[in-house]
Each structure stands twice: as structure tokens, then as C-alpha cells.
Design a protein around this motif. Structure first.
Motif, PDB file in Angstrom:
ATOM      1  N   ASN A 171     -85.597 -57.209 131.971  1.00  0.00           N
ATOM      2  CA  ASN A 171     -86.558 -57.804 132.906  1.00  0.00           C
ATOM      3  C   ASN A 171     -87.036 -59.191 132.488  1.00  0.00           C
ATOM      4  OD1 ASN A 171     -86.582 -55.523 134.630  1.00  0.00           O
ATOM      5  ND2 ASN A 171     -87.939 -54.463 133.182  1.00  0.00           N
ATOM      6  N   ASP A 172     -86.796 -59.537 131.243  1.00  0.00           N
ATOM      7  CA  ASP A 172     -87.234 -60.831 130.726  1.00  0.00           C
ATOM      8  C   ASP A 172     -86.142 -61.874 131.008  1.00  0.00           C
ATOM      9  OD1 ASP A 172     -87.681 -63.100 129.047  1.00  0.00           O
ATOM     10  OD2 ASP A 172     -89.001 -61.884 127.791  1.00  0.00           O
ATOM     11  N   ASN A 173     -86.408 -62.799 131.910  1.00  0.00           N
ATOM     12  CA  ASN A 173     -85.392 -63.781 132.308  1.00  0.00           C
ATOM     13  C   ASN A 173     -84.927 -64.664 131.157  1.00  0.00           C
ATOM     14  OD1 ASN A 173     -85.262 -62.954 134.979  1.00  0.00           O
ATOM     15  ND2 ASN A 173     -86.925 -64.305 135.622  1.00  0.00           N
ATOM     16  N   LYS A 174     -85.865 -65.020 130.282  1.00  0.00           N
ATOM     17  CA  LYS A 174     -85.518 -65.865 129.142  1.00  0.00           C
ATOM     18  C   LYS A 174     -84.595 -65.114 128.186  1.00  0.00           C
ATOM     19  CE  LYS A 174     -87.585 -68.799 125.564  1.00  0.00           C
ATOM     20  NZ  LYS A 174     -88.860 -69.241 124.927  1.00  0.00           N
ATOM     21  N   GLU A 175     -84.932 -63.867 127.909  1.00  0.00           N
ATOM     22  CA  GLU A 175     -84.101 -63.041 127.025  1.00  0.00           C
ATOM     23  C   GLU A 175     -82.720 -62.813 127.645  1.00  0.00           C
ATOM     24  OE1 GLU A 175     -84.107 -58.615 124.896  1.00  0.00           O
ATOM     25  OE2 GLU A 175     -85.733 -59.202 126.253  1.00  0.00           O
ATOM     26  N   LYS A 176     -82.729 -62.583 128.961  1.00  0.00           N
ATOM     27  CA  LYS A 176     -81.480 -62.382 129.700  1.00  0.00           C
ATOM     28  C   LYS A 176     -80.534 -63.564 129.475  1.00  0.00           C
ATOM     29  CE  LYS A 176     -82.704 -60.227 133.757  1.00  0.00           C
ATOM     30  NZ  LYS A 176     -82.932 -60.190 135.213  1.00  0.00           N
ATOM     31  N   LYS A 177     -81.068 -64.768 129.653  1.00  0.00           N
ATOM     32  CA  LYS A 177     -80.275 -65.977 129.534  1.00  0.00           C
ATOM     33  C   LYS A 177     -79.709 -66.130 128.128  1.00  0.00           C
ATOM     34  CE  LYS A 177     -80.417 -70.927 130.538  1.00  0.00           C
ATOM     35  NZ  LYS A 177     -81.249 -72.059 131.023  1.00  0.00           N
ATOM     36  N   ILE A 178     -80.528 -65.841 127.114  1.00  0.00           N
ATOM     37  CA  ILE A 178     -80.097 -65.963 125.723  1.00  0.00           C
ATOM     38  C   ILE A 178     -78.951 -64.994 125.430  1.00  0.00           C
ATOM     39  CG2 ILE A 178     -80.784 -65.558 123.321  1.00  0.00           C
ATOM     40  CD1 ILE A 178     -83.601 -66.567 124.112  1.00  0.00           C
ATOM     41  N   ILE A 179     -79.108 -63.742 125.866  1.00  0.00           N
ATOM     42  CA  ILE A 179     -78.073 -62.729 125.629  1.00  0.00           C
ATOM     43  C   ILE A 179     -76.763 -63.120 126.302  1.00  0.00           C
ATOM     44  CG2 ILE A 179     -77.393 -60.328 126.057  1.00  0.00           C
ATOM     45  CD1 ILE A 179     -80.380 -59.599 125.894  1.00  0.00           C
ATOM     46  N   LEU A 180     -76.856 -63.524 127.560  1.00  0.00           N
ATOM     47  CA  LEU A 180     -75.643 -63.874 128.314  1.00  0.00           C
ATOM     48  C   LEU A 180     -74.935 -65.093 127.725  1.00  0.00           C
ATOM     49  CD1 LEU A 180     -76.916 -63.267 131.963  1.00  0.00           C
ATOM     50  CD2 LEU A 180     -75.386 -61.828 130.626  1.00  0.00           C
ATOM     51  N   ASN A 181     -75.727 -66.067 127.276  1.00  0.00           N
ATOM     52  CA  ASN A 181     -75.125 -67.266 126.667  1.00  0.00           C
ATOM     53  C   ASN A 181     -74.443 -66.938 125.345  1.00  0.00           C
ATOM     54  OD1 ASN A 181     -75.879 -68.948 128.738  1.00  0.00           O
ATOM     55  ND2 ASN A 181     -77.726 -69.688 127.753  1.00  0.00           N
ATOM     56  N   ASN A 182     -75.017 -65.991 124.597  1.00  0.00           N
ATOM     57  CA  ASN A 182     -74.450 -65.627 123.299  1.00  0.00           C
ATOM     58  C   ASN A 182     -73.196 -64.761 123.416  1.00  0.00           C
ATOM     59  OD1 ASN A 182     -76.330 -67.045 121.799  1.00  0.00           O
ATOM     60  ND2 ASN A 182     -77.736 -65.319 121.600  1.00  0.00           N
ATOM     61  N   LEU A 183     -73.039 -64.085 124.539  1.00  0.00           N
ATOM     62  CA  LEU A 183     -71.888 -63.195 124.711  1.00  0.00           C
ATOM     63  C   LEU A 183     -70.560 -63.925 124.555  1.00  0.00           C
ATOM     64  CD1 LEU A 183     -72.869 -60.944 127.766  1.00  0.00           C
ATOM     65  CD2 LEU A 183     -72.598 -60.246 125.376  1.00  0.00           C
ATOM     66  N   VAL A 184     -70.494 -65.156 125.042  1.00  0.00           N
ATOM     67  CA  VAL A 184     -69.217 -65.887 125.011  1.00  0.00           C
ATOM     68  C   VAL A 184     -68.839 -66.350 123.608  1.00  0.00           C
ATOM     69  CG1 VAL A 184     -69.354 -66.604 127.417  1.00  0.00           C
ATOM     70  CG2 VAL A 184     -70.358 -68.060 125.654  1.00  0.00           C
ATOM     71  N   ASN A 185     -69.743 -66.153 122.638  1.00  0.00           N
ATOM     72  CA  ASN A 185     -69.416 -66.479 121.251  1.00  0.00           C
ATOM     73  C   ASN A 185     -68.768 -65.294 120.536  1.00  0.00           C
ATOM     74  OD1 ASN A 185     -70.517 -69.133 121.335  1.00  0.00           O
ATOM     75  ND2 ASN A 185     -72.574 -68.262 121.155  1.00  0.00           N
ATOM     76  N   LEU A 186     -68.727 -64.141 121.207  1.00  0.00           N
ATOM     77  CA  LEU A 186     -68.093 -62.953 120.631  1.00  0.00           C
ATOM     78  C   LEU A 186     -66.597 -62.973 120.910  1.00  0.00           C
ATOM     79  CD1 LEU A 186     -70.614 -60.174 121.815  1.00  0.00           C
ATOM     80  CD2 LEU A 186     -70.628 -61.442 119.646  1.00  0.00           C
ATOM     81  N   ASN A 187     -65.817 -62.467 119.960  1.00  0.00           N
ATOM     82  CA  ASN A 187     -64.390 -62.309 120.243  1.00  0.00           C
ATOM     83  C   ASN A 187     -64.198 -60.979 120.984  1.00  0.00           C
ATOM     84  OD1 ASN A 187     -64.222 -60.171 118.316  1.00  0.00           O
ATOM     85  ND2 ASN A 187     -63.879 -61.656 116.665  1.00  0.00           N
TER      86      ASN A 187
END
Length: 202
Positions: A171-187
């Protein structure tokens, strides 16, 4: 000026005038994207027979010279005959009828162009030099195919699944954005593990 745009070709009528190698190559691509493909020519490259076997209901080979009746109800037309005069005639008819038209090797006559593409599932990368150098397009496409190999099909699909769960559960939009942006750094292996743990927590 040409604007890059992705168009849904599923079950759309695409007509190619000309039965040579260029027409064959473009036909394969249109069929991969679900179009109903009609190829009009007095003769066809041999590999069209193999393509017909693979796409029996989607590919129609019409042994004839160009006639406007073949394209009057088309969504997209590709003019790839050996005659500049015939190609120009096709282009003029398409302008009159508001039909998208790609004239091979003549960007001035074209209302749309077909870029080189790399497709990995739902990851689609396209490149064009607006007719200046097809060779450069081919070179860049090969480089992209090596960089974004077959595993990206699964990778992009997983990213979509994870994104859907994150959007529904966080529900936290800021947290949402951080998680989604970090996903693409995973192999891929790390993303699989992340997805497995995410499903357990839901």
C-alpha cells in the motif's frame, strides 16, 4: 517523420506484393505476430512452401500479378516487387484508401516502416535507421540477440508476475517504487527465489 509505435496485428489482414526473399522474411515476422498474411506474386521463393506448411490457415499464396482488389481491404500492405513503377502504384492506392503501406527500399513512398526486431517472449526490442543502413540494423540486432538471450523470456514473465503481486499487496507507493526498481538488478536465479518467497508470504 516516423513515430515508433507497436500495433496489434492479431488477425489483421497484411498483404505483401512480391514473392522474393524480402517478402518471405517479412511474411515470417508478420505470421509470428498473428497476422493473416496474403502474398501476391507470379512466382514464389521455394521456402514459401515450408512457411505454408507451418501456417496453413494464416498464410495465403495468390499466384497473380498485382491488382488493387487484393489490397482494398488490407490493414497493412508491403510493396516488394522488382518494379519501382508497380511499387509506386501500390503506394498511391494505399494513400488514397488510408491503408498503411511499406515500400521496400523506398522510405519516401512509405507511410510506415518495419524495423528489425528481437523478441524474447514479451520483451520486444526494435531498431531502425530509417532506411539509411539496413546493414547496421542487422548488426545491432545480432548484438541485442546475444545480450538479451532466450532466458529473458522467462525473466520478463517473472517480472510481470512479481510486479502484479507487489501492486496488489503493498500500500505504500514509495516502497512499491523502490521494490520494483530494485527487481531489475536481480539475475534470473535471484528473481526466481524472490518470487518463490513472495508467494509464500501472501
Amino acid at each position: 517523420m516516423f513515430y515508433p509505435l507497436m500495433i496489434d496485428l492479431n488477425n489483421k489482414k497484411v498483404v505483401l506484393i512480391g514473392g522474393g526473399y524480402v517478402s518471405l522474411r517479412k511474411s515470417k515476422k508478420f505470421l509470428e505476430y498473428g497476422a493473416k498474411v496474403y502474398v501476391v506474386a507470379p512466382s514464389f521463393q521455394e521456402d514459401f512452401c515450408l512457411l505454408k506448411e507451418a501456417y496453413a490457415e494464416k498464410l495465403h499464396l495468390i499466384k497473380d500479378n498485382y491488382k488493387s482488389e487484393y489490397i482494398v481491404d488490407a490493414f497493412l500492405v508491403v510493396a516488394s516487387t522488382d518494379s519501382k513503377e508497380v511499387n509506386s502504384k501500390i503506394a498511391s492506392f494505399c494513400v488514397e484508401k488510408n491503408i498503411l503501406c511499406n515500400v521496400v527500399d523506398d522510405i519516401e513512398e512509405s507511410s510506415c516502416i518495419v524495423p528489425s526486431t528481437v523478441k524474447r517472449g514479451e520483451l520486444l526490442i526494435s531498431v531502425s535507421t530509417l532506411g539509411n543502413s539496413p546493414s547496421l540494423c542487422g548488426k545491432i540486432r545480432k548484438e541485442l540477440e546475444e545480450t538479451y538471450d532466450e532466458q529473458y523470456e522467462e525473466y520478463v514473465k517473472l517480472l510481470g508476475e512479481v510486479r502484479k503481486h507487489i501492486l496488489e499487496s503493498c500500500n505504500d507507493n514509495k516502497e512499491k517504487k523502490i521494490i520494483l526498481n530494485n527487481l531489475v538488478n536481480l539475475n534470473l536465479k535471484e528473481l526466481r527465489e524472490f518470487y518463490k518467497e513472495l508467494k509464500k508470504s501472501l
